[in-house]
Design a protein around this motif. Structure first.
Motif, PDB file in Angstrom:
ATOM      1  N   GLU A 127     -26.621  -4.097  21.810  1.00 14.17           N
ATOM      2  CA  GLU A 127     -28.433  -3.000  21.927  1.00 14.17           C
ATOM      3  C   GLU A 127     -28.376  -2.450  22.684  1.00 14.17           C
ATOM      4  O   GLU A 127     -27.981  -1.634  23.955  1.00 14.17           O
ATOM      5  CB  GLU A 127     -29.211  -4.860  21.588  1.00 14.17           C
ATOM      6  N   ILE A 128     -29.697  -1.968  22.313  1.00 15.75           N
ATOM      7  CA  ILE A 128     -29.642  -0.803  23.636  1.00 15.75           C
ATOM      8  C   ILE A 128     -31.683  -1.090  23.765  1.00 15.75           C
ATOM      9  O   ILE A 128     -32.233  -1.498  23.612  1.00 15.75           O
ATOM     10  CB  ILE A 128     -30.589   0.413  22.727  1.00 15.75           C
ATOM     11  N   ILE A 129     -31.194  -1.854  25.095  1.00 15.83           N
ATOM     12  CA  ILE A 129     -32.611  -1.655  26.149  1.00 15.83           C
ATOM     13  C   ILE A 129     -33.259  -0.752  26.666  1.00 15.83           C
ATOM     14  O   ILE A 129     -32.444  -0.106  27.686  1.00 15.83           O
ATOM     15  CB  ILE A 129     -32.167  -3.336  27.279  1.00 15.83           C
ATOM     16  N   GLY A 130     -35.090  -0.882  26.551  1.00 20.51           N
ATOM     17  CA  GLY A 130     -35.685   0.271  27.985  1.00 20.51           C
ATOM     18  C   GLY A 130     -36.594  -0.382  27.808  1.00 20.51           C
ATOM     19  O   GLY A 130     -36.398  -1.706  27.679  1.00 20.51           O
ATOM     20  N   ARG A 131     -37.451   0.034  28.373  1.00 21.21           N
ATOM     21  CA  ARG A 131     -38.679   0.403  28.991  1.00 21.21           C
ATOM     22  C   ARG A 131     -39.429   1.144  29.081  1.00 21.21           C
ATOM     23  O   ARG A 131     -39.881   2.441  28.968  1.00 21.21           O
ATOM     24  CB  ARG A 131     -38.588  -0.300  30.819  1.00 21.21           C
ATOM     25  N   THR A 132     -41.129   0.529  29.330  1.00 18.33           N
ATOM     26  CA  THR A 132     -42.531   1.185  28.273  1.00 18.33           C
ATOM     27  C   THR A 132     -43.012   1.516  30.463  1.00 18.33           C
ATOM     28  O   THR A 132     -42.728   0.878  30.845  1.00 18.33           O
ATOM     29  CB  THR A 132     -43.133   0.772  28.070  1.00 18.33           C
ATOM     30  N   GLU A 133     -43.562   2.529  30.074  1.00 18.36           N
ATOM     31  CA  GLU A 133     -44.082   2.911  31.480  1.00 18.36           C
ATOM     32  C   GLU A 133     -45.290   1.499  32.104  1.00 18.36           C
ATOM     33  O   GLU A 133     -45.592   1.584  33.365  1.00 18.36           O
ATOM     34  CB  GLU A 133     -45.220   4.320  31.875  1.00 18.36           C
ATOM     35  N   TYR A 134     -45.564   0.304  31.445  1.00 17.93           N
ATOM     36  CA  TYR A 134     -45.975  -0.669  31.686  1.00 17.93           C
ATOM     37  C   TYR A 134     -45.242  -1.617  32.473  1.00 17.93           C
ATOM     38  O   TYR A 134     -45.715  -2.874  32.857  1.00 17.93           O
ATOM     39  CB  TYR A 134     -46.984  -0.935  30.724  1.00 17.93           C
ATOM     40  N   ASP A 135     -43.645  -1.439  32.587  1.00 16.60           N
ATOM     41  CA  ASP A 135     -43.482  -2.396  33.008  1.00 16.60           C
ATOM     42  C   ASP A 135     -41.829  -1.409  34.118  1.00 16.60           C
ATOM     43  O   ASP A 135     -41.364  -0.600  33.912  1.00 16.60           O
ATOM     44  CB  ASP A 135     -41.892  -3.004  32.466  1.00 16.60           C
ATOM     45  N   SER A 136     -41.771  -2.251  35.598  1.00 17.51           N
ATOM     46  CA  SER A 136     -40.692  -2.084  36.318  1.00 17.51           C
ATOM     47  C   SER A 136     -39.689  -3.092  36.036  1.00 17.51           C
ATOM     48  O   SER A 136     -39.706  -3.763  35.023  1.00 17.51           O
ATOM     49  CB  SER A 136     -41.716  -2.617  37.695  1.00 17.51           C
ATOM     50  N   PRO A 137     -38.257  -2.130  36.494  1.00 10.16           N
ATOM     51  CA  PRO A 137     -36.872  -2.504  35.875  1.00 10.16           C
ATOM     52  C   PRO A 137     -36.641  -4.203  36.754  1.00 10.16           C
ATOM     53  O   PRO A 137     -37.457  -3.911  37.627  1.00 10.16           O
ATOM     54  CB  PRO A 137     -35.766  -1.831  36.847  1.00 10.16           C
ATOM     55  N   GLU A 138     -36.262  -4.756  36.069  1.00  7.81           N
ATOM     56  CA  GLU A 138     -36.091  -5.590  36.850  1.00  7.81           C
ATOM     57  C   GLU A 138     -36.556  -7.295  37.111  1.00  7.81           C
ATOM     58  O   GLU A 138     -36.158  -8.531  37.056  1.00  7.81           O
ATOM     59  CB  GLU A 138     -34.728  -5.422  37.887  1.00  7.81           C
ATOM     60  N   VAL A 139     -37.803  -6.770  37.023  1.00 10.19           N
ATOM     61  CA  VAL A 139     -38.730  -7.767  36.969  1.00 10.19           C
ATOM     62  C   VAL A 139     -39.998  -7.503  36.168  1.00 10.19           C
ATOM     63  O   VAL A 139     -40.598  -8.707  35.475  1.00 10.19           O
ATOM     64  CB  VAL A 139     -40.025  -7.277  38.221  1.00 10.19           C
ATOM     65  N   ASP A 140     -39.847  -7.203  35.157  1.00 10.19           N
ATOM     66  CA  ASP A 140     -40.784  -7.026  34.206  1.00 10.19           C
ATOM     67  C   ASP A 140     -40.347  -7.704  32.619  1.00 10.19           C
ATOM     68  O   ASP A 140     -38.821  -6.560  32.387  1.00 10.19           O
ATOM     69  CB  ASP A 140     -41.606  -5.701  33.903  1.00 10.19           C
ATOM     70  N   GLN A 141     -40.813  -7.121  31.029  1.00  7.14           N
ATOM     71  CA  GLN A 141     -40.057  -6.836  30.105  1.00  7.14           C
ATOM     72  C   GLN A 141     -39.475  -5.607  29.478  1.00  7.14           C
ATOM     73  O   GLN A 141     -39.731  -4.910  30.521  1.00  7.14           O
ATOM     74  CB  GLN A 141     -41.433  -7.573  29.105  1.00  7.14           C
ATOM     75  N   GLU A 142     -39.011  -6.126  28.933  1.00  2.00           N
ATOM     76  CA  GLU A 142     -38.301  -4.606  28.572  1.00  2.00           C
ATOM     77  C   GLU A 142     -38.332  -4.282  26.418  1.00  2.00           C
ATOM     78  O   GLU A 142     -39.215  -5.084  26.156  1.00  2.00           O
ATOM     79  CB  GLU A 142     -36.552  -5.573  27.769  1.00  2.00           C
ATOM     80  N   VAL A 143     -37.606  -4.073  26.072  1.00  2.00           N
ATOM     81  CA  VAL A 143     -37.839  -3.348  24.660  1.00  2.00           C
ATOM     82  C   VAL A 143     -36.812  -3.253  24.621  1.00  2.00           C
ATOM     83  O   VAL A 143     -35.710  -2.635  24.796  1.00  2.00           O
ATOM     84  CB  VAL A 143     -38.758  -1.728  23.765  1.00  2.00           C
ATOM     85  N   LEU A 144     -36.522  -4.259  23.140  1.00  2.30           N
ATOM     86  CA  LEU A 144     -35.388  -4.195  22.475  1.00  2.30           C
ATOM     87  C   LEU A 144     -35.136  -3.285  21.118  1.00  2.30           C
ATOM     88  O   LEU A 144     -36.121  -3.328  20.305  1.00  2.30           O
ATOM     89  CB  LEU A 144     -35.154  -5.296  22.056  1.00  2.30           C
ATOM     90  N   LEU A 145     -34.279  -2.324  21.039  1.00  3.72           N
ATOM     91  CA  LEU A 145     -34.707  -0.717  20.004  1.00  3.72           C
ATOM     92  C   LEU A 145     -33.173  -1.980  19.245  1.00  3.72           C
ATOM     93  O   LEU A 145     -32.383  -2.181  18.622  1.00  3.72           O
ATOM     94  CB  LEU A 145     -33.553   0.082  20.727  1.00  3.72           C
ATOM     95  N   SER A 146     -33.652  -1.800  17.497  1.00  4.60           N
ATOM     96  CA  SER A 146     -33.482  -2.118  16.194  1.00  4.60           C
ATOM     97  C   SER A 146     -32.718  -1.710  15.849  1.00  4.60           C
ATOM     98  O   SER A 146     -31.456  -1.803  14.849  1.00  4.60           O
ATOM     99  CB  SER A 146     -34.394  -3.283  15.433  1.00  4.60           C
TER     100      SER A 146
END
Length: 270
Positions: free
Chosen positions: A221-240
């Motif tokens: 998988e590849i994992i990303g983040r939107t501007e609405y989330d800080s690294p490590e403490v907030d949620q992620e975007v899982l790319l299908s």
């Protein structure tokens, strides 16, 4: 504090190492500049950092609501490199608890602040933290907190239970009078409420096309983040569909959100 000149130089050095996202963090970042310049200069700092070509996102952490600079709202609103995200530790909402915790702000002022920042920046993501089980917190105080969270539907919430720390005002002046089991019950109730809020907020993102930074790449998988989330403490975007795309850590991609979980989004690279 470091001067704006020194911080800009440090940021330019980091861009040379491939950094594209800056996190500006302090115990209370809104106080930046008072010691060096005799006035609050956090907006000026953010604007200077945003002039660095290779920086795409600048994220602000730990901005307390008491005496929040009005010009900072305008900076977040109008500067496209400043993430529409802010970490504001409200800690509580009842006047009784805000006074006991010495927060320097009232319930009505806190609510006015939340409504003002959302009116000016409708898509702002607010992360906050609350402390439950603090000495003196009554059932009525906790009910006020639950009602506040339910009404204002914050994007990201952390809940901590009070524990006595030697030398603090609370430890010296107050008795830790709430049983641990009750502290944990209050924490669980608030987090269960927030879990439902988070899912509802995430479901509103389904179908949207969002800019995402890639945080990790592996075979599965590849994992990303939107501007609405800080690294490590907030949620992620899982790319299908990421296996079909040539992406690497630090890349920015446009992602179509396909579905939502309690604390994550599922998407595909557009």
């Amino acid at each position: 504090s470091k001067s704006i000149k020194d911080l800009v130089a440090e940021a330019k050095y980091l861009t040379g190492q491939g950094v594209k996202e800056l996190i500006v963090i302090a115990q209370d970042s809104t106080y930046y500049g008072l010691d060096l310049y005799g006035k609050r200069m956090i907006s000026e700092l953010l604007n200077e950092l945003s002039k660095i070509d290779k920086i795409e996102w600048i994220r602000l952490h730990y901005a307390y609501p008491a005496n929040f600079p009005k010009d900072l709202i305008e900076t977040i609103k109008n500067n496209p490199k400043i993430c529409k995200y802010i970490d504001i530790p409200f800690q509580h909402i009842s006047d009784n608890m805000l006074k006991l915790m010495r927060r320097g702000i009232t319930k009505s002022e806190t609510i006015e602040f939340v409504e003002t920042i959302r009116k000016n920046i409708p898509d702002i993501s607010i992360r906050t933290t609350f402390l439950v089980g603090h000495p003196g917190e009554t059932k009525e105080d906790f009910k006020e907190l639950v009602d506040f969270v339910e009404k204002y539907q914050f994007d990201r919430v952390g809940v901590f239970t009070y524990s006595e720390e030697e030398g603090t005002h609370a430890a010296v002046a107050m008795k830790d009078n709430i049983p641990q089991k009750e502290k944990e019950r209050r924490s669980a109730e608030l987090m269960e409420l927030q879990q439902n809020i988070s899912l509802a907020n995430n479901q509103k993102r389904v179908g949207q096309l969002l800019k995402v930074i890639i945080d990790s790449v592996n075979e599965d998988e590849i994992i990303g983040r939107t501007e609405y989330d800080s690294p490590e403490v907030d949620q992620e975007v899982l790319l299908s569909n990421a296996q079909n795309k040539e992406v690497k850590v630090g890349d920015f991609v446009n992602v179509r959100i396909l579905s939502a979980q309690d604390y994550d989004l599922i998407g595909e690279i557009s």
